[in-house]
Design a protein around this motif. Structure first.
Motif, mmCIF file in Angstrom:
data_model
loop_
_atom_site.group_PDB
_atom_site.id
_atom_site.type_symbol
_atom_site.label_atom_id
_atom_site.label_comp_id
_atom_site.label_asym_id
_atom_site.label_seq_id
_atom_site.Cartn_x
_atom_site.Cartn_y
_atom_site.Cartn_z
ATOM 1 N N SER A 159 32.792 35.194 31.079
ATOM 2 C CA SER A 159 32.530 36.304 30.168
ATOM 3 C C SER A 159 33.759 37.172 29.936
ATOM 4 O O SER A 159 33.739 38.063 29.090
ATOM 5 C CB SER A 159 31.394 37.171 30.714
ATOM 6 O OG SER A 159 31.790 37.798 31.935
ATOM 7 N N LEU A 160 34.833 36.925 30.694
ATOM 8 C CA LEU A 160 36.026 37.760 30.583
ATOM 9 C C LEU A 160 36.774 37.489 29.283
ATOM 10 O O LEU A 160 36.817 36.360 28.793
ATOM 11 C CB LEU A 160 36.957 37.502 31.763
ATOM 12 C CG LEU A 160 36.403 37.791 33.164
ATOM 13 C CD1 LEU A 160 37.429 37.407 34.214
ATOM 14 C CD2 LEU A 160 36.016 39.258 33.301
ATOM 15 N N ARG A 161 37.391 38.538 28.763
ATOM 16 C CA ARG A 161 38.214 38.421 27.552
ATOM 17 C C ARG A 161 39.604 38.951 27.849
ATOM 18 O O ARG A 161 39.762 39.991 28.473
ATOM 19 C CB ARG A 161 37.589 39.203 26.393
ATOM 20 C CG ARG A 161 36.254 38.648 25.921
ATOM 21 C CD ARG A 161 35.644 39.533 24.840
ATOM 22 N NE ARG A 161 34.359 39.024 24.390
ATOM 23 C CZ ARG A 161 34.197 38.174 23.389
ATOM 24 N NH1 ARG A 161 35.250 37.756 22.705
ATOM 25 N NH2 ARG A 161 32.994 37.751 23.054
ATOM 26 N N CYS A 162 40.606 38.215 27.411
ATOM 27 C CA CYS A 162 41.989 38.665 27.578
ATOM 28 C C CYS A 162 42.774 38.373 26.311
ATOM 29 O O CYS A 162 42.317 37.618 25.441
ATOM 30 C CB CYS A 162 42.640 37.970 28.780
ATOM 31 S SG CYS A 162 42.720 36.175 28.654
ATOM 32 N N GLN A 163 43.937 38.971 26.214
ATOM 33 C CA GLN A 163 44.765 38.740 25.040
ATOM 34 C C GLN A 163 45.334 37.325 25.044
ATOM 35 O O GLN A 163 45.246 36.606 24.058
ATOM 36 C CB GLN A 163 45.904 39.763 24.995
ATOM 37 C CG GLN A 163 46.760 39.677 23.740
ATOM 38 C CD GLN A 163 47.851 40.727 23.744
ATOM 39 O OE1 GLN A 163 48.669 40.796 24.669
ATOM 40 N NE2 GLN A 163 47.856 41.572 22.724
ATOM 41 N N THR A 164 45.902 36.916 26.178
ATOM 42 C CA THR A 164 46.512 35.586 26.300
ATOM 43 C C THR A 164 45.904 34.850 27.491
ATOM 44 O O THR A 164 45.962 35.349 28.614
ATOM 45 C CB THR A 164 48.032 35.681 26.494
ATOM 46 O OG1 THR A 164 48.607 36.423 25.416
ATOM 47 C CG2 THR A 164 48.668 34.299 26.571
ATOM 48 N N ALA A 165 45.339 33.687 27.246
ATOM 49 C CA ALA A 165 44.850 32.831 28.321
ATOM 50 C C ALA A 165 45.925 31.790 28.625
ATOM 51 O O ALA A 165 46.376 31.080 27.722
ATOM 52 C CB ALA A 165 43.553 32.137 27.930
ATOM 53 N N ARG A 198 34.537 28.512 27.267
ATOM 54 C CA ARG A 198 34.126 29.842 26.808
ATOM 55 C C ARG A 198 35.211 30.878 27.091
ATOM 56 O O ARG A 198 35.523 31.718 26.242
ATOM 57 C CB ARG A 198 32.799 30.240 27.474
ATOM 58 C CG ARG A 198 31.582 29.583 26.827
ATOM 59 C CD ARG A 198 30.288 30.149 27.358
ATOM 60 N NE ARG A 198 29.971 29.639 28.687
ATOM 61 C CZ ARG A 198 29.341 28.486 28.918
ATOM 62 N NH1 ARG A 198 28.966 27.721 27.901
ATOM 63 N NH2 ARG A 198 29.065 28.100 30.154
ATOM 64 N N PHE A 199 35.798 30.818 28.296
ATOM 65 C CA PHE A 199 36.843 31.785 28.629
ATOM 66 C C PHE A 199 38.043 31.627 27.698
ATOM 67 O O PHE A 199 38.534 32.600 27.113
ATOM 68 C CB PHE A 199 37.282 31.617 30.080
ATOM 69 C CG PHE A 199 38.476 32.464 30.441
ATOM 70 C CD1 PHE A 199 38.328 33.806 30.737
ATOM 71 C CD2 PHE A 199 39.750 31.915 30.451
ATOM 72 C CE1 PHE A 199 39.420 34.596 31.040
ATOM 73 C CE2 PHE A 199 40.863 32.695 30.758
ATOM 74 C CZ PHE A 199 40.690 34.037 31.055
ATOM 75 N N VAL A 200 38.520 30.399 27.579
ATOM 76 C CA VAL A 200 39.704 30.138 26.757
ATOM 77 C C VAL A 200 39.425 30.473 25.294
ATOM 78 O O VAL A 200 40.262 31.066 24.595
ATOM 79 C CB VAL A 200 40.138 28.666 26.923
ATOM 80 C CG1 VAL A 200 41.185 28.285 25.894
ATOM 81 C CG2 VAL A 200 40.668 28.429 28.330
#
Length: 447
Positions: A159-165, A198-200
């Motif tokens: 469920s985490l969201r980041c700018q760059t995976a 989902r994360f990526v």
């Protein structure tokens, strides 16, 4: 709760640096909890509702049962109980962020990114599952970007969201049986890989390992993505690799244009890939390549990741946390690069993991000159009848290896190594349990 763990202690340090009043508790004192106290963080040994006085938010490790009396007391008092992944989510969304994900290499790569960014003149914050020697900590409280190791064993990571995976690989680790002692594991590899997707897919951009088969299949439609690796076709590519016993020097290009020369001070192709991921990430965030490369050339790895412990009678002693087959194979490959006689002391980790992967573990150890097998480190799991280290030993013997020794007790292994050490040896203690103690005993390093 669980502040003595490597993850929760990093959260404590970051939050304190951001101006919060932070306290914690754990079942026992440790070197890490003593360090936290020295840094001004109150730590209690044991658990109890008295810890909640004046507390607005209770953050609990996943190792703590949800019906634990302290958590129940917090809820009864109206204190917010927040999972650690919810906190990590807030930190990732608070500004420019980098989330490092995959089944192996996360701690090393996250550390490398933080070190490279810092060396390049950026001011990264970092959340890492290991101690970074340059910072003397598992956390750094900079202005950003925020660089975080993402733990895929916690199902909430998706469920985490980041700018760059930064997507390293997708193996089949942490697959288990829900409802038993392995409840944090995934039921199937397909379920775990769907979570990776989902994360990526939620990241604004993805930097993925071009050398690892199938990673582009995890990307979202039309997603901004760049590949890194040693193989042709990678956007960021390491070329002209020049391995030596202490590490590897190489040239870095971006879409055919030479960015400069780099070096990683740890042997093994996987460390070239990890270093390239760090240099690519730093380049994406505007860091000076030459300074980032210089910082990485001085980086010897986080603790328990190809950590040089010391020496004994001319032999060098290394310790590494590797515990699944891919990681073990990478460590053995790195040891071979040293040009020394490779002696691996391997402690399998968890009964379920061993049951699932003992043939692959055996195969990963085959290139070593000698393998000393300890008993399985249970990590709290129940014994699985018929699963033990001799499965690995027998398979290796059947495949022609004659340098295998099953020495279940650490004292046996120590005595054997002390009596057989040679100046040209590299002795590597490998595993996620307490096998590291053997290397420190051999080198005379206190712990």
């Amino acid at each position: 709760m669980g502040i003595g763990g490597i993850g929760l202690s990093a959260f404590a340090r970051i939050l304190k640096a951001r101006g919060f009043t932070v306290s914690g508790c754990d079942s026992a004192a440790s070197e890490l909890t003593r360090q936290l106290v020295q840094e001004g963080i109150e730590v209690s040994v044991g658990h109890g509702a008295s810890h909640l006085t004046g507390v607005d938010v209770l953050i609990a490790s996943e190792a703590v049962e949800r019906d634990h009396p302290e958590i129940a007391a917090a809820r009864a008092a109206g204190t917010e109980v927040r999972p650690r992944m919810a906190l990590l989510s807030e930190l990732l969304l608070s500004g420019p962020s980098v989330g490092v994900v995959g089944t192996h290499g996360k701690t090393t790569t996250t550390s490398m990114i933080a070190v490279a960014m810092y060396g390049a003149g950026l001011d990264p914050a970092a959340f890492v599952g290991g101690i970074i020697p340059q910072f003397g900590s598992n956390a750094r409280a900079g202005q950003g970007p925020f660089v975080a190791e993402i733990d895929e064993s916690d199902q909430a990571f998706q469920s985490l969201r980041c700018q760059t995976a930064v997507f390293l690989n997708a193996d089949d680790d942490h697959i288990g049986t829900p409802g038993k002692s392995q409840a944090v594991y995934w039921e199937t590899v397909e379920e775990q890989h769907a979570a990776f997707g989902r994360f990526v897919g939620q990241a604004q951009q993805v930097l993925y390992c071009h050398d690892w088969p199938g990673l582009p299949e995890f990307l979202g439609a039309g997603q901004v993505a760049l590949g890194y690796g040693v193989q042709e076709g990678a956007d960021y590519r390491a070329t002209e690799l020049r391995p030596d016993p202490e590490g590897t020097s190489f040239t870095v290009t971006f879409r055919g244009e030479v960015l400069g020369q780099a070096r990683v001070a740890m042997p093994g192709l996987h460390n070239v890939q990890n270093a390239l991921a760090a240099l690519a990430t730093t380049h994406l965030y505007g860091g000076e390549f030459v300074h980032a490369a210089a910082a990485l050339a001085e980086f010897g790895g986080p603790r328990r990741r190809w950590e040089r412990v010391g020496s004994l009678d001319g032999a060098i002693i290394i310790d590494d946390y590797a515990h699944n087959a891919a990681k073990v194979a990478a460590v053995v490959g790195a040891a071979r690069q040293t040009g020394r006689r490779v002696r691996i002391v391997f402690q399998p980790h968890r009964y379920l993991r061993t049951q699932q992967s003992w043939p692959r573990l055996a195969d990963s150890l085959m290139p070593a000159d000698e393998v000393i097998l300890l008993d399985i480190a249970s990590a709290g799991e129940d014994v699985i009848v018929g699963i033990d280290s001799t499965l690995i030993a027998h398979r290796m013997y059947e495949q022609g290896h004659r340098g295998i020794h099953y020495l279940p007790a650490q004292g046996q292994a120590l005595a054997y190594l002390r009596g057989s050490v040679q100046p040209g040896d590299v002795i590597v203690t490998v595993g996620a349990g307490d096998v590291w103690k053997i290397g420190r005993e051999l080198a005379g390093v206190p712990f």
